[in-house]
Design a protein around this motif. Structure first.
Motif, PDB file in Angstrom:
ATOM      1  N   LYS A  30       0.837  -1.192   0.000  1.00  0.00           N
ATOM      2  CA  LYS A  30       0.000   0.000   0.000  1.00  0.00           C
ATOM      3  C   LYS A  30       0.877   1.249   0.000  1.00  0.00           C
ATOM      4  O   LYS A  30       1.730   1.415   0.875  1.00  0.00           O
ATOM      5  CB  LYS A  30      -0.917   0.016   1.227  1.00  0.00           C
ATOM      6  N   LYS A  99      -2.975   5.778   6.972  1.00  0.00           N
ATOM      7  CA  LYS A  99      -2.423   5.307   8.244  1.00  0.00           C
ATOM      8  C   LYS A  99      -1.892   3.884   8.171  1.00  0.00           C
ATOM      9  O   LYS A  99      -1.053   3.493   8.986  1.00  0.00           O
ATOM     10  CB  LYS A  99      -3.465   5.425   9.355  1.00  0.00           C
ATOM     11  N   VAL A 100      -2.367   3.075   7.213  1.00  0.00           N
ATOM     12  CA  VAL A 100      -1.893   1.691   7.105  1.00  0.00           C
ATOM     13  C   VAL A 100      -0.940   1.501   5.924  1.00  0.00           C
ATOM     14  O   VAL A 100      -0.575   0.372   5.587  1.00  0.00           O
ATOM     15  CB  VAL A 100      -3.077   0.713   6.959  1.00  0.00           C
ATOM     16  N   GLN A 102       2.395   1.193   3.712  1.00  0.00           N
ATOM     17  CA  GLN A 102       3.798   0.829   3.935  1.00  0.00           C
ATOM     18  C   GLN A 102       4.752   1.849   3.313  1.00  0.00           C
ATOM     19  O   GLN A 102       5.927   1.901   3.663  1.00  0.00           O
ATOM     20  CB  GLN A 102       4.103  -0.549   3.336  1.00  0.00           C
ATOM     21  N   THR A 130       0.398   7.505  11.228  1.00  0.00           N
ATOM     22  CA  THR A 130       0.498   6.184  10.608  1.00  0.00           C
ATOM     23  C   THR A 130       0.703   5.137  11.691  1.00  0.00           C
ATOM     24  O   THR A 130       1.317   5.402  12.725  1.00  0.00           O
ATOM     25  CB  THR A 130       1.658   6.118   9.594  1.00  0.00           C
ATOM     26  N   LEU A 131       0.205   3.926  11.431  1.00  0.00           N
ATOM     27  CA  LEU A 131       0.278   2.870  12.431  1.00  0.00           C
ATOM     28  C   LEU A 131       1.661   2.222  12.483  1.00  0.00           C
ATOM     29  O   LEU A 131       2.081   1.734  13.521  1.00  0.00           O
ATOM     30  CB  LEU A 131      -0.784   1.804  12.133  1.00  0.00           C
ATOM     31  N   GLY A 132       2.361   2.192  11.368  1.00  0.00           N
ATOM     32  CA  GLY A 132       3.675   1.575  11.325  1.00  0.00           C
ATOM     33  C   GLY A 132       4.770   2.609  11.122  1.00  0.00           C
ATOM     34  O   GLY A 132       4.678   3.741  11.586  1.00  0.00           O
TER      35      GLY A 132
END
Length: 247
Positions: A30, A99-100, A102, A130-132
């Protein structure tokens, strides 16, 4: 021995047959495109996916997701490109879309210094929401406006020779990339001519794969397309049960 049956749940996704299951097991990457409105995010995506360009302004309401299958190192991947709106009132919506991701591609317009000034704000939002830990890359669109800027070489002046307006210098952008610790490959592109569009996405996808596989303990050799045991990716035995689908 495991036996798959019609309608089984495989890796958290319901599959009605083996053909559907195989499609669902194709790894996904993504990538979100963010930046001030009218910098050309939608045009860049359209050029990459459809190899076309329209001079008409394409308004993005909220966001859109575009998909494309590519092959990297002999592996088929599904790229999901997340197109976000850049107007002020849409800045609260954008994080829910990226937010998800990469990877995040921050786009500015080289003929509009104000869009480059907004890069700092986009970076802050990305890092907070972002989550990661996505791979972040900065690019400058609309290189076609500068007759002396059609290569990867830095332009000789900081003036846009077509409009006479000040252009964002190559050196400024490289300095920003270095200061912020972004993917260290700044590039000017043109959605209109297609210049550098494919190489930018290829580089970003490869860096995402390298990062993901480093986290998994796998050693990649990008120049040789080999994995840790020395065999090429095409020669490496595959197992559907070990396929990692990035959601």
């Amino acid at each position: 021995m495991f036996k798959a049956t019609a309608g089984c749940v495989y890796m958290g996704v319901s599959a009605s047959n083996s053909g559907d299951r195989d499609k669902q097991l194709v790894p996904k990457v993504k990538i979100a495109l963010v930046g001030t409105y009218a910098v050309g995010k939608t045009s860049i995506i359209t050029r990459y996916i459809r190899e076309t360009f329209s001079s008409e302004y394409i308004y993005t309401r909220g966001g859109n997701i575009h998909k494309k299958f590519i092959t990297v190192y002999g592996q088929k991947l599904q790229i999901e490109l997340i197109d976000t709106g850049g107007q002020d009132y849409q800045k609260e919506i954008a994080p829910t879309l990226y937010k998800v991701a990469q990877g995040v591609l921050i786009v500015h317009d080289i003929s509009k210094p104000s869009s480059f000034e907004d890069v700092e704000e986009w970076l802050t939002s990305i890092r907070q929401k972002t989550l990661g830990d996505p791979v972040i890359m900065l690019i400058g669109n609309k290189n076609d406006l500068d007759p002396l800027g059609k290569t990867d070489d830095p332009p000789a002046t900081n003036k846009n020779l077509t409009t006479g307006l000040a252009r964002v210098s190559y050196e400024q952008c490289e300095e920003k990339v270095h200061q912020e610790g972004l993917l260290p490959f700044y590039s000017e592109v043109s959605a209109k001519t297609g210049m550098n569009i494919d190489p930018v996405f290829e580089l970003l996808v490869k860096e995402i794969l390298h990062k993901q596989n480093r986290l998994l303990g796998t050693i990649w050799e990008p120049d040789l397309g080999k994995v840790d045991d020395g065999r090429s990716a095409a020669e490496k035995p595959t197992s559907k049960s070990l396929t990692c689908t990035i959601l």
